[in-house]
Design a protein around this motif. Structure first.
Motif, PDB file in Angstrom:
ATOM      1  N   HIS A 198       0.839  -1.196   0.000  1.00  0.00           N
ATOM      2  CA  HIS A 198       0.000   0.000   0.000  1.00  0.00           C
ATOM      3  C   HIS A 198       0.876   1.249   0.000  1.00  0.00           C
ATOM      4  O   HIS A 198       1.800   1.385   0.799  1.00  0.00           O
ATOM      5  N   SER A 199       0.566   2.189  -0.876  1.00  0.00           N
ATOM      6  CA  SER A 199       1.317   3.439  -0.948  1.00  0.00           C
ATOM      7  C   SER A 199       1.095   4.305   0.282  1.00  0.00           C
ATOM      8  O   SER A 199       0.014   4.290   0.883  1.00  0.00           O
ATOM      9  N   THR A 200       2.125   5.069   0.638  1.00  0.00           N
ATOM     10  CA  THR A 200       2.064   5.909   1.821  1.00  0.00           C
ATOM     11  C   THR A 200       2.817   7.215   1.583  1.00  0.00           C
ATOM     12  O   THR A 200       3.709   7.287   0.730  1.00  0.00           O
ATOM     13  N   ALA A 201       2.466   8.237   2.362  1.00  0.00           N
ATOM     14  CA  ALA A 201       3.213   9.497   2.341  1.00  0.00           C
ATOM     15  C   ALA A 201       4.248   9.553   3.454  1.00  0.00           C
ATOM     16  O   ALA A 201       5.056  10.476   3.501  1.00  0.00           O
ATOM     17  N   LEU A 241      -3.218   7.846  -0.199  1.00  0.00           N
ATOM     18  CA  LEU A 241      -2.047   7.454   0.568  1.00  0.00           C
ATOM     19  C   LEU A 241      -2.459   7.245   2.026  1.00  0.00           C
ATOM     20  O   LEU A 241      -3.119   8.098   2.623  1.00  0.00           O
ATOM     21  N   ARG A 242      -2.085   6.103   2.600  1.00  0.00           N
ATOM     22  CA  ARG A 242      -2.445   5.803   3.982  1.00  0.00           C
ATOM     23  C   ARG A 242      -1.192   5.515   4.796  1.00  0.00           C
ATOM     24  O   ARG A 242      -0.181   5.042   4.267  1.00  0.00           O
ATOM     25  N   GLY A 243      -1.269   5.784   6.088  1.00  0.00           N
ATOM     26  CA  GLY A 243      -0.149   5.570   6.981  1.00  0.00           C
ATOM     27  C   GLY A 243      -0.101   4.161   7.543  1.00  0.00           C
ATOM     28  O   GLY A 243      -1.024   3.363   7.356  1.00  0.00           O
ATOM     29  N   ARG A 244       0.965   3.870   8.261  1.00  0.00           N
ATOM     30  CA  ARG A 244       1.143   2.542   8.839  1.00  0.00           C
ATOM     31  C   ARG A 244      -0.042   2.162   9.732  1.00  0.00           C
ATOM     32  O   ARG A 244      -0.543   1.037   9.658  1.00  0.00           O
ATOM     33  N   ALA A 245      -0.480   3.091  10.575  1.00  0.00           N
ATOM     34  CA  ALA A 245      -1.577   2.789  11.489  1.00  0.00           C
ATOM     35  C   ALA A 245      -2.854   2.444  10.726  1.00  0.00           C
ATOM     36  O   ALA A 245      -3.615   1.558  11.137  1.00  0.00           O
ATOM     37  N   GLN A 246      -3.099   3.131   9.604  1.00  0.00           N
ATOM     38  CA  GLN A 246      -4.297   2.842   8.812  1.00  0.00           C
ATOM     39  C   GLN A 246      -4.202   1.472   8.151  1.00  0.00           C
ATOM     40  O   GLN A 246      -5.200   0.748   8.066  1.00  0.00           O
ATOM     41  N   LEU A 253       2.501 -11.824   9.856  1.00  0.00           N
ATOM     42  CA  LEU A 253       3.829 -12.424   9.905  1.00  0.00           C
ATOM     43  C   LEU A 253       4.845 -11.338  10.227  1.00  0.00           C
ATOM     44  O   LEU A 253       4.658 -10.177   9.858  1.00  0.00           O
ATOM     45  N   GLU A 254       5.926 -11.730  10.890  1.00  0.00           N
ATOM     46  CA  GLU A 254       7.005 -10.771  11.118  1.00  0.00           C
ATOM     47  C   GLU A 254       7.574 -10.308   9.778  1.00  0.00           C
ATOM     48  O   GLU A 254       7.661 -11.101   8.854  1.00  0.00           O
ATOM     49  N   PRO A 255       7.888  -9.027   9.640  1.00  0.00           N
ATOM     50  CA  PRO A 255       7.970  -7.960  10.636  1.00  0.00           C
ATOM     51  C   PRO A 255       6.716  -7.097  10.745  1.00  0.00           C
ATOM     52  O   PRO A 255       6.820  -5.920  11.087  1.00  0.00           O
ATOM     53  N   GLY A 256       5.542  -7.626  10.473  1.00  0.00           N
ATOM     54  CA  GLY A 256       4.325  -6.829  10.517  1.00  0.00           C
ATOM     55  C   GLY A 256       4.217  -5.913   9.313  1.00  0.00           C
ATOM     56  O   GLY A 256       4.605  -6.270   8.204  1.00  0.00           O
ATOM     57  N   VAL A 257       3.644  -4.717   9.523  1.00  0.00           N
ATOM     58  CA  VAL A 257       3.535  -3.725   8.451  1.00  0.00           C
ATOM     59  C   VAL A 257       4.858  -2.961   8.385  1.00  0.00           C
ATOM     60  O   VAL A 257       5.236  -2.269   9.321  1.00  0.00           O
ATOM     61  N   GLU A 258       5.551  -3.110   7.268  1.00  0.00           N
ATOM     62  CA  GLU A 258       6.887  -2.533   7.121  1.00  0.00           C
ATOM     63  C   GLU A 258       7.047  -2.002   5.707  1.00  0.00           C
ATOM     64  O   GLU A 258       6.330  -2.404   4.792  1.00  0.00           O
TER      65      GLU A 258
END
Length: 253
Positions: free
Chosen positions: A180-183, A206-211, A222-227
């Motif tokens: 997913h794209s992010t700013a 564009l969405r952030g890690r928390a979203q 799975l590790e490492p999660g959202v990265e």
């Protein structure tokens, strides 16, 4: 077949060195490059994540794959990676660009365990019930569903509904692969780069890690999660890697 306006699949194709794109696609793609020359690298790194994640699923025993928003055929397609690990793997590609259907069917003419369908993420329940998909995919058995670089083209409500539908419809032991794209990695350049998709039918969100983490609630990550994409289980050094997209792989318990 609409070729007078840019399409996300063909913009992406241009970035990764493909030839299945038209002047409007190239103009839009070059706008992003003018803002940030590392965007084609980010697209290639996204393909690298796809290959690593598909390989993991195949090695974990998954033999069914559904790639939604698959884009145009490129080196290291899902069926190539999965069938290298397990030749009996079955793959369904889905995209809303008719050009993808045309090229995909030509590529897969002799492959009886892989098919390409025209469809849209926003009609996910219809897609999962489509007879052409069910000929290859048994939803009572674990499946890996790819939503790679596609959720950012729909609203918050549509993205949440799609991820929820996947979770509800798939068997335990299934996987969800997301990028997913992010700013957040490029806050100054992101707003200008996002204009690349303004003239398409699918403006980018564009969405952030928390979203992204919120979208994936209910999945065991799975590790490492959202990265950031290149940092998700990299095969090698990542010192010069981009920070334009997040990646994650979730498993349904």
């Amino acid at each position: 077949m609409q070729t007078d306006r840019p399409h996300p699949a063909r913009i992406y194709d241009y970035w990764i060195g493909g030839k299945d794109n038209f002047p409007p696609d190239r103009i839009a793609a070059e706008h992003a490059i003018s803002v940030s020359p590392d965007i084609p690298q980010a697209a290639r790194e996204n393909r690298g994540f796809l290959r690593r994640a598909v390989r993991h699923c195949a090695e974990a025993g998954i033999r069914q794959f559904i790639d939604i928003g698959s884009g145009l055929p490129a080196q290291g397609n899902v069926h190539e990676v999965a069938q290298e690990v397990a030749p009996d793997s079955r793959v369904v590609y889905i995209d809303n660009d008719p050009i993808v259907l045309t090229h995909g069917r030509a590529l897969l003419a002799d492959n009886r365990t892989t098919t390409v369908l025209t469809g849209d993420l926003r009609d996910l329940d219809e897609l999962l019930d489509r007879p052409a998909l069910r000929e290859l995919i048994d939803l009572s058995q674990p499946v890996a569903v790819l939503l790679v670089a596609v959720l950012h083209f729909v609203t918050d409500e549509q993205a949440a509904a799609a991820v929820r539908a996947v979770h509800e419809r798939l068997a335990p032991g299934s996987f969800l692969l997301v990028s997913h794209s992010t700013a957040e990695g490029n806050p100054v350049r992101a707003a200008e780069a996002a204009k690349t998709w303004d003239n398409t039918d699918s403006p980018i969100r564009l969405r952030g890690r928390a979203q992204v983490e919120e979208l994936l609630e209910g999945w065991e990550l799975l590790e490492p999660g959202v990265e950031f994409v290149p940092l998700w289980r990299p095969d090698g050094p990542t010192d010069d890697s981009t920070r334009w997209m997040y990646a994650a792989v979730g498993r349904k318990a």
